[in-house]
Scaffold this motif. Structure first.
Motif, PDB file in Angstrom:
ATOM      1  N   ALA A 283     -94.786   9.645 120.865  1.00 56.96           N
ATOM      2  CA  ALA A 283     -93.496   9.571 120.169  1.00 56.96           C
ATOM      3  C   ALA A 283     -92.635  10.797 120.485  1.00 56.96           C
ATOM      4  O   ALA A 283     -91.409  10.687 120.607  1.00 56.96           O
ATOM      5  CB  ALA A 283     -93.718   9.448 118.664  1.00 56.96           C
TER       6      ALA A 283
ATOM      7  N   PHE B 250     -98.723   5.160 123.598  1.00 54.58           N
ATOM      8  CA  PHE B 250     -97.442   4.673 123.086  1.00 54.58           C
ATOM      9  C   PHE B 250     -97.669   3.433 122.226  1.00 54.58           C
ATOM     10  O   PHE B 250     -98.205   2.432 122.705  1.00 54.58           O
ATOM     11  CB  PHE B 250     -96.484   4.364 124.244  1.00 54.58           C
TER      12      PHE B 250
ATOM     13  N   VAL C 110     -90.995  10.103 123.726  1.00 56.68           N
ATOM     14  CA  VAL C 110     -89.905   9.131 123.577  1.00 56.68           C
ATOM     15  C   VAL C 110     -88.669   9.808 122.981  1.00 56.68           C
ATOM     16  O   VAL C 110     -87.536   9.560 123.418  1.00 56.68           O
ATOM     17  CB  VAL C 110     -90.359   7.944 122.701  1.00 56.68           C
TER      18      VAL C 110
ATOM     19  N   MET D  25     -93.236   4.776 117.777  1.00 63.38           N
ATOM     20  CA  MET D  25     -91.893   4.873 118.354  1.00 63.38           C
ATOM     21  C   MET D  25     -90.818   4.621 117.299  1.00 63.38           C
ATOM     22  O   MET D  25     -89.805   5.312 117.233  1.00 63.38           O
ATOM     23  CB  MET D  25     -91.753   3.907 119.524  1.00 63.38           C
TER      24      MET D  25
ATOM     25  N   ALA E 125     -90.559   8.539 116.572  1.00 64.58           N
ATOM     26  CA  ALA E 125     -89.624   8.925 117.625  1.00 64.58           C
ATOM     27  C   ALA E 125     -88.164   8.723 117.217  1.00 64.58           C
ATOM     28  O   ALA E 125     -87.335   9.631 117.383  1.00 64.58           O
ATOM     29  CB  ALA E 125     -89.927   8.146 118.905  1.00 64.58           C
TER      30      ALA E 125
END
Length: 390
Positions: free
Chosen positions: A97, A209, A100, A214, A218
């Motif tokens: 994250a 991931f 990202v 995410m 992220a």
């Protein structure tokens, strides 16, 4: 012709900027990294990676553009991590994250439309999300006084005294008081300190991931870093007459975030509050020489990075509630500013309150943290209340 101030003045301003920035919030960083699954060694590695990344970024930007541009770690981002907790996939997914978030920062530099999209998020919603994330951390000094009064009360009293006498140094001196508490505790217990804990080193983690990390880490990390650090940082520099080059600043901080991610660093960004220490006339009466303070800040961060393991060891060895209290005190100012901005506009108050409450609830739904759902809830309520109005 007036005599120019000695060069030692902006150099000292840079040292003060780094000391205040580091000691005021490193406990928040370590708390956040630990909360999302980092081991003490991995958290110390993250602190070292962040120190090196922001130190080099300060030197590069200040030297290249001859401005007192300073870079810091994302303190709101660290607070977000502390409120998020371990995500599905654990620490490797969190590291993914971070990468990202770095990619999104770089994309902001390369694709201005993304920055424009973030700017369309109402400030009241973004700040309410941040306030909700900060609330549990800001309660730590209160709960700590009950849980461990002998350890926490001296820290809080130190902060209170210097919040009146020297506000800039209130949190660093509260940390110093905490260090004294830790030292006394170790002496009383006669506990040996492993010398290996004091040696700085990088601990690399292969990222994974996951969709939950995410969306839940992220994206909120990117939003709070942009809304609470980069955008205010630009505004503060502009108030002192400096127009920070947006694209190069985002490229440098995005690359710095990416390079530090696998070592545990969550994000670096333009400094906001501490930026004034290097950019104001106090640093040097001549605005053309204040860039030296930016370089000095970066060099000082590199030196402080060498002590990152020692700072992490201090946190690890501290009695219960002492370090969370320091972290909470460090976030009081950010919490107050976020609440004020969240409810400042009466027309946006209800969506902001909903956002704040969802973020503060700490709920996790479908593996996604409360920060994301707070944004969704706030925007939905805002849309429902404003739909059809002109």
């Amino acid at each position: 012709m007036p005599t120019a101030a000695p060069l030692s003045r902006p150099i000292l301003a840079g040292i003060v900027t780094a000391l205040v920035g580091f000691t005021s919030s490193f406990a928040v960083v370590l708390t956040g990294l630990g909360a999302v699954g980092a081991t003490p060694v991995q958290a110390a590695s993250g602190l070292l990676a962040l120190s090196v990344a922001m130190g080099l970024a300060c030197v590069v930007l200040a030297w290249r553009y001859r401005m007192p541009i300073t870079v810091a770690w994302s303190t709101p981002g660290a607070a977000l991590l502390a409120a998020t907790g371990v995500v599905e996939g654990g620490w490797p997914a969190t590291v993914g994250a971070f990468l990202v978030a770095a990619a999104l920062i770089l994309l902001t530099a390369l694709w201005p439309a993304l920055g424009a999209l973030i700017a369309r998020i109402p400030p009241s919603i973004a700040q309410a999300m941040l306030a909700g994330v900060l609330l549990p951390l800001c309660l730590a000094p209160v709960t700590g006084i009950v849980a461990n009064p002998w350890g926490v009360v001296p820290v809080v009293l130190t902060w209170l005294v210097f919040a009146r006498l020297a506000p800039r140094w209130a949190v660093p001196l509260a940390f110093l008081a905490a260090a004294v508490v830790v030292t006394v505790s170790l002496i009383q217990e006669g506990a040996p300190v492993d010398a290996g804990l004091l040696v700085p080193r990088l601990e690399l983690t292969a990222p994974t991931f996951t969709l939950g990390a995410m969306i839940g880490v992220a994206l909120p990390l990117f939003i709070v870093t942009m809304a609470s650090q980069n955008v205010p940082g630009i505004a503060i520099m502009r108030s002192f007459g400096y127009e920070v080059p947006w694209r190069p600043a985002m490229l440098v901080t995005g690359l710095g975030t990416a390079l530090g991610a696998t070592a545990g660093g969550h994000a670096i960004n333009l400094a906001a509050i501490s930026a004034a220490l290097a950019a104001s006339p106090d640093a040097d009466p001549d605005p053309r020489r204040r860039w030296v303070a930016g370089v000095s800040t970066g060099a000082s961060y590199l030196v402080l990075g060498g002590f990152s393991a020692a700072f992490a060891a201090l946190v690890l060895l501290a009695p219960d509630a002492v370090i969370p209290a320091v972290a909470g005190l460090a976030l009081f100012g950010a919490f107050g500013a976020s609440v004020q901005q969240a409810i400042d506009d009466p027309g946006e108050r209800i969506p902001a309150v909903v956002t704040f409450l969802v973020a503060a609830s700490g709920i996790s739904l479908l593996g996604v943290s409360a920060a994301f759902w707070a944004l969704v809830a706030g925007l939905l309520v805002r849309t429902a209340l404003h739909l059809g109005k002109h």
